[in-house]
Structures are given as structure tokens and as C-alpha cells.
Enzyme design. Sequence first.
Site, PDB file in Angstrom:
ATOM      1  CB  CYS A 179      10.751  82.014  53.616  1.00 38.76           C
ATOM      2  SG  CYS A 179      10.205  83.704  53.416  1.00 38.76           S
ATOM      3  CD  GLU A 228      11.674  81.193  57.989  1.00 45.35           C
ATOM      4  OE1 GLU A 228      12.080  81.246  56.806  1.00 45.35           O
ATOM      5  OE2 GLU A 228      11.520  82.196  58.692  1.00 45.35           O
ATOM      6  CB  CYS A 260       7.986  86.523  56.526  1.00 46.58           C
ATOM      7  SG  CYS A 260       7.285  85.145  55.595  1.00 46.58           S
TER       8      CYS A 260
END
Length: 128
Positions: free
Chosen positions: A52, A54, A85
Site C-alpha cells: 500500500c 502508506e 487498510c
Amino acid sequence: MYEKLIDEAMEAKENAYAPYSKFRVGAALLDKNYKVYRGCNVENVSYGATCCAERVAIFKAISQGERGFLAIAVVSDSQEMTFPCGICRQVMLEFKIPKVIVGNGNGEYKEFTIEDLIPHGFDKISGV
Ligand code: THU
């Protein structure tokens, strides 16, 4: 207040490698010295190898020796706010990123604390 960090996340999104989901995500992590680390999602044909946006931003900063953070912004192209998430929330908790700025593709955003997003999080190994 977080418009500039959202803008950085928007620019980071342009580098997203998302040929499978076509869901482009950008993140921008602000450290205690106001340096910004950008991240985008990086997918893989073996889907579980995807990382991801992030975590890309956080791991960049950590690998460069930074440990103190103020906030992280995350955006996608969606009209809806893009929430991190569960795995990314856990990583944010690990590195005590206090504020999470959640945006949409129009540049609108909302602010949350890490406690809002991961209440009663697992942040220490107790009893060992
Ligand atoms: N994704 C992120 O980059 N961050 C999140 O917090 C949610 C999901 C990415 C992973 C994958 O490349 C795509 O969005 C679809 O799940």
C-alpha cells in the site's frame, strides 16, 4: 491546514503502479522536521506481494533513519474518502503517527487520530 500534505499525496498518486486494481493511491508522510516522504501503491501479479501507498511512505522514512512523525495523508481518485487498510493502521500505530488525513480525489479531506482508526490497538507485547 493539511492542504499541502494532501497535494503531496495527490502527486505521489501519479506514480502508482496499479495495473490490476486500477485503484491508484498516494500517501504523504510529514516528519517532525516538516520533511515529506511520498508513497504510492505498488502492485504485483502475485496480489499478496502488493504494498500500500502508506506503507511505502512509512518504510521509506524509517529506512532513511527518521523516527518522529506528525501526520500522514492518503488519497485516491475516488469521490469517497480513502481510509487506510488494517495493516497500514497497525504500521501507523507502531511508529506513533498521531494524525491521519483521509482525502478523496477532489482534494477534500477529514482528520482523524490514530486512536480513532485503531482503538485498543496492539502496541506492546505484555507479560513476556
Ligand atoms: N491500497 C492502498 O494503497 N492503501 C490502502 O490503505 C488501501 C488499499 C491499495 C492496495 C491495492 O494496490 C489497491 O489499493 C486496491 O486494494
